[in-house]
Structures are given as C-alpha cells and as structure tokens.
Design a protein around this motif. Structure first.
Motif, PDB file in Angstrom:
ATOM      1  N   SER A   2       0.820  -1.202   0.000  1.00 57.58           N
ATOM      2  CA  SER A   2       0.000   0.000   0.000  1.00 57.58           C
ATOM      3  C   SER A   2       0.859   1.258   0.000  1.00 57.58           C
ATOM      4  CB  SER A   2      -0.942   0.009   1.198  1.00 57.58           C
ATOM      5  OG  SER A   2      -0.177   0.052   2.395  1.00 57.58           O
ATOM      6  N   GLY A   3       2.113   1.155   0.447  1.00 55.65           N
ATOM      7  CA  GLY A   3       2.999   2.318   0.432  1.00 55.65           C
ATOM      8  C   GLY A   3       3.334   2.739  -0.982  1.00 55.65           C
ATOM      9  N   SER A   4       3.533   1.778  -1.888  1.00 55.78           N
ATOM     10  CA  SER A   4       3.841   2.126  -3.272  1.00 55.78           C
ATOM     11  C   SER A   4       2.613   2.706  -3.965  1.00 55.78           C
ATOM     12  CB  SER A   4       4.356   0.902  -4.028  1.00 55.78           C
ATOM     13  OG  SER A   4       3.339  -0.082  -4.090  1.00 55.78           O
ATOM     14  N   GLY A   5       1.425   2.223  -3.613  1.00 54.36           N
ATOM     15  CA  GLY A   5       0.204   2.774  -4.193  1.00 54.36           C
ATOM     16  C   GLY A   5      -0.025   4.205  -3.758  1.00 54.36           C
ATOM     17  N   GLY A   6       0.317   4.503  -2.492  1.00 57.76           N
ATOM     18  CA  GLY A   6       0.172   5.867  -1.995  1.00 57.76           C
ATOM     19  C   GLY A   6       1.152   6.804  -2.677  1.00 57.76           C
ATOM     20  N   ALA A   7       2.358   6.313  -2.952  1.00 60.48           N
ATOM     21  CA  ALA A   7       3.348   7.133  -3.644  1.00 60.48           C
ATOM     22  C   ALA A   7       2.910   7.398  -5.073  1.00 60.48           C
ATOM     23  CB  ALA A   7       4.714   6.439  -3.622  1.00 60.48           C
ATOM     24  N   ALA A   8       2.310   6.400  -5.718  1.00 64.56           N
ATOM     25  CA  ALA A   8       1.829   6.590  -7.084  1.00 64.56           C
ATOM     26  C   ALA A   8       0.675   7.593  -7.111  1.00 64.56           C
ATOM     27  CB  ALA A   8       1.379   5.256  -7.682  1.00 64.56           C
ATOM     28  N   ALA A   9      -0.205   7.513  -6.134  1.00 65.16           N
ATOM     29  CA  ALA A   9      -1.325   8.458  -6.073  1.00 65.16           C
ATOM     30  C   ALA A   9      -0.820   9.875  -5.811  1.00 65.16           C
ATOM     31  CB  ALA A   9      -2.316   8.039  -4.990  1.00 65.16           C
ATOM     32  N   ALA A  10       0.224  10.000  -4.986  1.00 63.87           N
ATOM     33  CA  ALA A  10       0.788  11.320  -4.723  1.00 63.87           C
ATOM     34  C   ALA A  10       1.445  11.876  -5.978  1.00 63.87           C
ATOM     35  CB  ALA A  10       1.799  11.253  -3.582  1.00 63.87           C
ATOM     36  N   ALA A  11       2.080  11.008  -6.776  1.00 61.77           N
ATOM     37  CA  ALA A  11       2.718  11.466  -8.004  1.00 61.77           C
ATOM     38  C   ALA A  11       1.674  11.932  -9.013  1.00 61.77           C
ATOM     39  CB  ALA A  11       3.565  10.349  -8.608  1.00 61.77           C
ATOM     40  N   VAL A  12       0.552  11.236  -9.074  1.00 59.49           N
ATOM     41  CA  VAL A  12      -0.504  11.625  -9.998  1.00 59.49           C
ATOM     42  C   VAL A  12      -1.140  12.936  -9.569  1.00 59.49           C
ATOM     43  CG1 VAL A  12      -2.784  10.980 -10.830  1.00 59.49           C
ATOM     44  CG2 VAL A  12      -0.965   9.284 -10.770  1.00 59.49           C
ATOM     45  N   SER A  13      -1.351  13.112  -8.254  1.00 60.61           N
ATOM     46  CA  SER A  13      -2.002  14.328  -7.793  1.00 60.61           C
ATOM     47  C   SER A  13      -1.088  15.541  -7.909  1.00 60.61           C
ATOM     48  CB  SER A  13      -2.476  14.164  -6.344  1.00 60.61           C
ATOM     49  OG  SER A  13      -1.357  13.957  -5.499  1.00 60.61           O
ATOM     50  N   LEU A  71     -13.415   1.159 -21.184  1.00 62.86           N
ATOM     51  CA  LEU A  71     -14.307   2.323 -21.149  1.00 62.86           C
ATOM     52  C   LEU A  71     -14.807   2.592 -19.734  1.00 62.86           C
ATOM     53  CD1 LEU A  71     -16.465   2.069 -24.380  1.00 62.86           C
ATOM     54  CD2 LEU A  71     -15.183   4.051 -23.633  1.00 62.86           C
ATOM     55  N   LEU A  72     -15.208   1.549 -19.029  1.00 58.47           N
ATOM     56  CA  LEU A  72     -15.664   1.740 -17.649  1.00 58.47           C
ATOM     57  C   LEU A  72     -14.525   2.216 -16.753  1.00 58.47           C
ATOM     58  CD1 LEU A  72     -18.143  -1.135 -16.761  1.00 58.47           C
ATOM     59  CD2 LEU A  72     -18.591   1.308 -16.877  1.00 58.47           C
ATOM     60  N   LEU A  73     -13.348   1.694 -16.978  1.00 60.51           N
ATOM     61  CA  LEU A  73     -12.198   2.082 -16.173  1.00 60.51           C
ATOM     62  C   LEU A  73     -11.853   3.556 -16.383  1.00 60.51           C
ATOM     63  CD1 LEU A  73     -10.111   0.779 -14.239  1.00 60.51           C
ATOM     64  CD2 LEU A  73      -8.649   0.477 -16.226  1.00 60.51           C
ATOM     65  N   CYS A  74     -11.972   4.027 -17.622  1.00 64.14           N
ATOM     66  CA  CYS A  74     -11.611   5.417 -17.938  1.00 64.14           C
ATOM     67  C   CYS A  74     -12.715   6.416 -17.605  1.00 64.14           C
ATOM     68  CB  CYS A  74     -11.262   5.533 -19.422  1.00 64.14           C
ATOM     69  SG  CYS A  74      -9.802   4.626 -19.910  1.00 64.14           S
ATOM     70  N   GLU A  75     -13.944   6.055 -17.887  1.00 70.20           N
ATOM     71  CA  GLU A  75     -15.041   7.013 -17.758  1.00 70.20           C
ATOM     72  C   GLU A  75     -15.775   6.929 -16.424  1.00 70.20           C
ATOM     73  OE1 GLU A  75     -15.716   9.469 -19.840  1.00 70.20           O
ATOM     74  OE2 GLU A  75     -14.100   8.831 -21.160  1.00 70.20           O
ATOM     75  N   ALA A  76     -15.817   5.763 -15.812  1.00 73.15           N
ATOM     76  CA  ALA A  76     -16.542   5.599 -14.550  1.00 73.15           C
ATOM     77  C   ALA A  76     -15.726   4.709 -13.614  1.00 73.15           C
ATOM     78  CB  ALA A  76     -17.914   5.006 -14.802  1.00 73.15           C
ATOM     79  N   ALA A  90      -7.884   6.519 -14.227  1.00 70.75           N
ATOM     80  CA  ALA A  90      -8.892   7.529 -14.565  1.00 70.75           C
ATOM     81  C   ALA A  90      -8.304   8.935 -14.516  1.00 70.75           C
ATOM     82  CB  ALA A  90     -10.080   7.421 -13.627  1.00 70.75           C
ATOM     83  N   GLU A  91      -7.441   9.207 -13.547  1.00 69.58           N
ATOM     84  CA  GLU A  91      -6.820  10.528 -13.466  1.00 69.58           C
ATOM     85  C   GLU A  91      -5.878  10.763 -14.638  1.00 69.58           C
ATOM     86  OE1 GLU A  91      -5.002  10.762  -9.631  1.00 69.58           O
ATOM     87  OE2 GLU A  91      -6.924  10.835  -8.581  1.00 69.58           O
ATOM     88  N   LYS A  92      -5.152   9.727 -15.048  1.00 67.55           N
ATOM     89  CA  LYS A  92      -4.267   9.874 -16.201  1.00 67.55           C
ATOM     90  C   LYS A  92      -5.062  10.099 -17.481  1.00 67.55           C
ATOM     91  CE  LYS A  92      -0.292   7.414 -14.398  1.00 67.55           C
ATOM     92  NZ  LYS A  92       0.657   6.314 -14.558  1.00 67.55           N
ATOM     93  N   VAL A  93      -6.180   9.410 -17.622  1.00 71.34           N
ATOM     94  CA  VAL A  93      -7.015   9.583 -18.805  1.00 71.34           C
ATOM     95  C   VAL A  93      -7.653  10.970 -18.801  1.00 71.34           C
ATOM     96  CG1 VAL A  93      -9.124   8.767 -19.938  1.00 71.34           C
ATOM     97  CG2 VAL A  93      -7.417   7.140 -19.166  1.00 71.34           C
TER      98      VAL A  93
END
Length: 172
Positions: A2-13, A71-76, A90-93
């Motif tokens: 979960s630490g790597s997922g949090g770092a990836a989310a921080a990089a995206v934000s 499509l569901l992954l990107c739009e919803a 979704a944030e990258k798209v």
C-alpha cells in the motif's frame, strides 16, 4: 504494497490538472454517460458475439468485452472499485486532451468491426464510437460567431487589396 500505491497516487495528484478545453459541464457529463452506455453495449454485444463457433467472432467478442472494461475504467472508475489502480488510470485519462481520447475510443471501437463485420459488432460498438466522436467534436472547439468571422474576412480582403495596389503601383 500500500505504500507504493500511496506514492503513485501522490505522483498523480502532483501532476498538472486536466485542461478544460472549453467543455461545458453538461457536455463533459454527456461524454461520460456516452462512455458508460458504450461500455454496457460493448459488454452485452461482446457476450452475444462469443456465443458462436467462428473464431473471428469470438476474437471480436473478447475484444469488445475488453473495450467495455477499458471504457468503464476510464469514464466511470467508481464502477471498478475492486481494482486498486482504477482511480490512477482515470486521473491519467482525464489529463489527456480531447482529440487523444477521441482517437483512442474510436480506434478501440473500429477494431472488433474490422475483425468480424457482423450486425452485433456494429451495433455493440456504435455507442463507443459515438463517445469518441463526442470527444473529437469537443476538440474542435466552439463554433465562431458571425461577427468575428466577418471581421477576419474583412482583414483578409484588406490584405489582398493592399497586395494588389502594391503590385499595380510597382508596374506603373
């Protein structure tokens, strides 16, 4: 994990926000709704397409089910809560430009039709293709008003007249 997922989310934000590109809120929701409806139609038609003995129809059906998932992954992304990376994707798209989404969605919708030209493939991918068309139309931008168009035409005409008078004066 979960630490790597949090770092990836921080990089995206920390990335720059998505460009508005002049889309109104209702048009953005129309595109998203079209994407979700396109995903549902792709999934249902893909399942029907897989019920056959022809291998190309099965390949097209599997591709359509994959299109529905993407499509569901990107739009919803809220429909894919069980997938850890759904919000990141979704944030990258969302950061992509409208014309990039249009090319991606239309390309995804054309491939199953090219694999197996059947009525099920055509109807199943029609709404997904329409989603790409909607994003493509938003990439073109708003239609200009008549006053600004007339002003541009007048400036062109004045420039042409000046060139004509310069050539005539040069001949005399």
């Amino acid at each position: 994990m979960s630490g790597s997922g949090g770092a990836a989310a921080a990089a995206v934000s920390s990335a720059p926000p998505a460009q508005d590109e002049g889309m109104t809120w209702w048009y953005r929701w129309l595109c998203r709704l079209s994407g979700v409806l396109g995903a549902v139609s792709c999934a249902i038609s893909g399942l029907f397409n897989c019920i056959t003995i022809h291998p190309l129809n099965i390949a097209a059906g599997v591709w359509m089910i994959m299109n529905a998932f993407i499509l569901l992954l990107c739009e919803a992304p809220f429909c894919c809560q069980f997938i850890e990376f759904a919000n990141t994707v979704a944030e990258k798209v969302d950061r992509l430009r409208s014309w990039q989404k249009a090319v991606f969605y239309c390309g995804m919708a054309v491939i199953p039709v090219a694999i197996s030209l059947t009525l099920t493939a055509l109807l199943g991918n029609a709404i997904a293709f329409a989603t790409g068309v909607l994003y493509g139309l938003s990439a073109l931008g708003k239609k200009g008003d008549a006053i600004s168009y007339a002003r541009i035409q007048q400036q062109k005409q004045q420039g042409d007249e000046e060139k004509l008078t310069d050539t005539l004066e040069g001949e005399l």
